[in-house]
Enzyme design. Structure first.
Site, PDB file in Angstrom:
ATOM      1  N   LYS A 173       7.478 -11.616  26.179  1.00  0.00           N
ATOM      2  CA  LYS A 173       6.693 -11.796  27.400  1.00  0.00           C
ATOM      3  C   LYS A 173       6.402 -13.283  27.553  1.00  0.00           C
ATOM      4  O   LYS A 173       5.514 -13.812  26.898  1.00  0.00           O
ATOM      5  CB  LYS A 173       5.367 -11.031  27.359  1.00  0.00           C
ATOM      6  CG  LYS A 173       4.640 -11.068  28.725  1.00  0.00           C
ATOM      7  CD  LYS A 173       3.175 -10.735  28.631  1.00  0.00           C
ATOM      8  CE  LYS A 173       2.323 -11.956  28.396  1.00  0.00           C
ATOM      9  NZ  LYS A 173       2.343 -12.942  29.524  1.00  0.00           N
ATOM     10  N   GLY A 204       4.891 -10.312  32.852  1.00  0.00           N
ATOM     11  CA  GLY A 204       3.639  -9.633  33.144  1.00  0.00           C
ATOM     12  C   GLY A 204       2.449 -10.419  32.649  1.00  0.00           C
ATOM     13  O   GLY A 204       2.581 -11.511  32.080  1.00  0.00           O
ATOM     14  N   GLY A 206      -1.230 -10.789  30.419  1.00  0.00           N
ATOM     15  CA  GLY A 206      -1.675 -10.442  29.086  1.00  0.00           C
ATOM     16  C   GLY A 206      -2.440  -9.136  29.023  1.00  0.00           C
ATOM     17  O   GLY A 206      -2.285  -8.355  28.076  1.00  0.00           O
ATOM     18  N   VAL A 209       0.905  -6.164  30.119  1.00  0.00           N
ATOM     19  CA  VAL A 209       2.086  -6.198  29.259  1.00  0.00           C
ATOM     20  C   VAL A 209       1.739  -6.680  27.854  1.00  0.00           C
ATOM     21  O   VAL A 209       2.175  -6.091  26.857  1.00  0.00           O
ATOM     22  CB  VAL A 209       3.170  -7.089  29.889  1.00  0.00           C
ATOM     23  CG1 VAL A 209       4.333  -7.304  28.915  1.00  0.00           C
ATOM     24  CG2 VAL A 209       3.678  -6.468  31.176  1.00  0.00           C
ATOM     25  N   GLY A 210       0.942  -7.726  27.764  1.00  0.00           N
ATOM     26  CA  GLY A 210       0.570  -8.230  26.445  1.00  0.00           C
ATOM     27  C   GLY A 210      -0.179  -7.214  25.620  1.00  0.00           C
ATOM     28  O   GLY A 210       0.086  -7.034  24.419  1.00  0.00           O
ATOM     29  N   GLU A 248      -0.402 -18.731  16.614  1.00  0.00           N
ATOM     30  CA  GLU A 248      -0.538 -20.188  16.708  1.00  0.00           C
ATOM     31  C   GLU A 248      -1.459 -20.422  17.884  1.00  0.00           C
ATOM     32  O   GLU A 248      -1.105 -20.172  19.032  1.00  0.00           O
ATOM     33  CB  GLU A 248       0.829 -20.853  16.905  1.00  0.00           C
ATOM     34  CG  GLU A 248       0.779 -22.358  16.723  1.00  0.00           C
ATOM     35  CD  GLU A 248       0.509 -23.082  18.028  1.00  0.00           C
ATOM     36  OE1 GLU A 248      -0.649 -23.546  18.192  1.00  0.00           O
ATOM     37  OE2 GLU A 248       1.411 -23.189  18.854  1.00  0.00           O
ATOM     38  N   CYS A 282      -1.332 -28.121  22.209  1.00  0.00           N
ATOM     39  CA  CYS A 282      -2.369 -27.621  21.308  1.00  0.00           C
ATOM     40  C   CYS A 282      -2.609 -28.555  20.130  1.00  0.00           C
ATOM     41  O   CYS A 282      -3.684 -28.538  19.530  1.00  0.00           O
ATOM     42  CB  CYS A 282      -2.013 -26.227  20.817  1.00  0.00           C
ATOM     43  SG  CYS A 282      -0.328 -26.089  20.199  1.00  0.00           S
ATOM     44  N   GLU A 382     -11.724 -27.237  22.957  1.00  0.00           N
ATOM     45  CA  GLU A 382     -10.384 -27.639  23.356  1.00  0.00           C
ATOM     46  C   GLU A 382     -10.351 -27.750  24.888  1.00  0.00           C
ATOM     47  O   GLU A 382     -10.553 -26.764  25.593  1.00  0.00           O
ATOM     48  CB  GLU A 382      -9.338 -26.625  22.883  1.00  0.00           C
ATOM     49  CG  GLU A 382      -7.919 -27.051  23.199  1.00  0.00           C
ATOM     50  CD  GLU A 382      -6.883 -26.073  22.672  1.00  0.00           C
ATOM     51  OE1 GLU A 382      -5.822 -26.528  22.222  1.00  0.00           O
ATOM     52  OE2 GLU A 382      -7.137 -24.857  22.705  1.00  0.00           O
TER      53      GLU A 382
END
Length: 478
Positions: A173, A204, A206, A209-210, A248, A282, A382
């Site tokens: 995905k 899709g 999250g 589909v996730g 990650e 990141c 972040e």
């Protein structure tokens, strides 16, 4: 023409089970804030189809030889090179990377990691003996892969390539914010001859589909790259089926400029590294630590570096930084710049609003804050934009303590006039990857984090290991 309204399942392009207009999503060009394409959004039922195809393909593919997998990866690399320009333009348009950066960095990482995995697989030992026991490393099974929008080619290849090398089958995905590069990658794999069902793609969101992938009983492993918040959701959804979860996640990486470093060079290179990719990496060095006695001098250099950058549309000539990915991300960055000012940090360069002359698109001014203290929001959260926080330290021990005082531990940077000194400090940082004196990017280095930056490692042999189970055959030697 891309199959934007279809998914790649069981070796062919198929229509979604629900083809209603409500199950589509506009793809936004962040340079203009306007839609330029539309993709289909999948459902749990589409995930079921893809997982079933991957499950059927697993027995045969997991038994392929190393030579066969090397040949397959080489074929993928050959087609990727042929489609390189398509990948460059897709990435630039969908996530706003300037064309030169999309060519030299974004799309290039796909080549780099395919080459690295071919080389890794050629020498990797899947079997060894220990005290009469056969230690065998085997494919973990069917894998669910969720990749982010900020480095599309990088993140897709660093999951798909080791999964293929290990003998796994998979469902990918890609991010719905930058989906076109994923569709191109599916076309590349199809042309390269990846067997039907080994690789599947469902676009899709999250939350649909996730989540369906994360809790699916026939998926053996989830590999996720994205925010820490979303990573927690993936892990919770995966817990009931006790599948492996590789993550990650976020970062707030420290850049320690030691007293024996060339301050001007270290600060200016560090600022540019923070701003690269419009700050949307990141592992960006977003917290810079400088000796207190030279703080004012460091701020001058950082200001110079920020104000030298040209911000503009990704397709324009001579652009250093493009836009950030979306309106939501733009609003978050603007809010945090405001919080930095409210909490008493000194605004050295940039600030709120768009750069002069840019009315449309999600453009952010490269921003530098000085007089930042470790308790400030901009030193802890972040931001994921071109915002640098500079903190002063009184001693090296003080700098290391502040660097380690973070929920995250993804990357770290150390600048020193002595490589021995830099190595000594590196041992004391609690972070997954450390770059000494702005060392070049290396696709063989393990990539992943300590603490809330995730678990597991990617790249080279470390990424391959994460897609393998370990089997011990006791009494093998009789």
């Amino acid at each position: 023409m891309l199959h934007t309204r279809q998914f790649y399942i069981d070796g062919q392009w198929v229509d979604p089970l629900d083809q209603g207009e409500a199950n589509t999503l506009d793809v936004i060009d962040p340079s203009t804030a306007s839609a330029f394409e539309k993709i289909a959004l999948g459902s749990a039922a589409d995930v079921d189809r893809a997982v079933a195809a991957a499950r059927r393909a697993f027995p045969a593919y997991s038994e392929t030889t190393i030579a066969q997998r090397i040949d397959l990866l080489q074929a993928i690399l050959d087609v990727y090179r042929k489609r390189y320009d398509d990948m460059v333009h897709a990435i630039s348009r969908e996530m706003g990377a300037p064309l030169q950066y999309a060519n030299d960095a974004q799309a290039w990482t796909g080549v780099a990691h395919l080459e690295t995995m071919i080389r890794t697989l050629d020498t990797f030992e899947f079997e060894s003996m220990k005290n009469g026991i056969l230690i065998r490393k085997e494919a973990v099974g069917v894998c669910g892969l969720i990749t982010p929008w900020n480095w599309p080619a990088l993140q897709i290849t660093t999951k798909v390539a080791p999964a293929l090398a290990a003998g796994c089958t998979m469902v990918l995905k890609p991010s719905e914010l930058a989906p076109l590069s994923g569709l191109i990658f599916a076309e590349i794999l199809h042309e390269a001859g990846v067997p039907a069902g080994v690789f599947n793609l469902v676009n899709g969101e999250g939350r649909t589909v996730g989540e369906a992938m994360s809790c699916h009983p026939d998926i053996d492993m989830m590999s996720f790259t994205g925010s820490t918040r979303a990573g927690v959701q993936v892990a919770k959804a995966a817990a009931d089926t006790v599948k492996r979860v590789h993550q990650e996640l976020g970062g707030k990486s420290a850049n320690l400029i030691l007293e024996d470093a060339d301050l001007k060079q270290a600060v200016m290179r560090g600022a540019r590294a923070c701003f690269d990719n419009s700050g949307q990496s990141c592992d960006a060095p977003t917290r810079m630590f400088v000796p207190r006695a030279r703080e004012a001098e460091a701020l001058t250099y950082a200001k110079e570096a920020a104000e030298a950058l040209k911000v503009g549309p990704a397709s324009a000539e001579g652009i250093d930084l493009g836009p950030v990915i979306s309106e939501g991300q733009f609003d978050k960055i603007q809010r945090l710049i405001g919080v930095g000012i409210e909490e008493g940090a000194t605004l050295v360069a940039g600030g709120a609003g768009r750069p002069d002359g840019l009315k449309d698109g999600y453009f952010v001014r490269p921003t530098v804050f000085g007089k930042v203290t470790p308790d400030m929001t901009i030193a802890r959260e972040e931001i994921f934009g071109p915002v640098l926080s500079i903190l002063a330290y009184d001693s090296e021990d003080d700098a290391i303590a502040m660097a380690n005082d973070s929920l995250y531990g993804l990357a770290g940077y150390i600048q020193s006039g002595s490589i021995e000194h830099a190595r000594e400090v590196a041992r004391r940082l609690r972070t997954g990857t450390i770059y000494l004196n702005y060392a070049d990017y290396n696709p063989d280095a393990p990539f992943g984090g300590f603490k809330q930056s995730g678990n597991g490692r990617e790249y080279g042999e470390f990424g391959l290991e994460d897609f393998l189970e370990i089997k011990g055959v006791v009494g093998y030697e009789g």
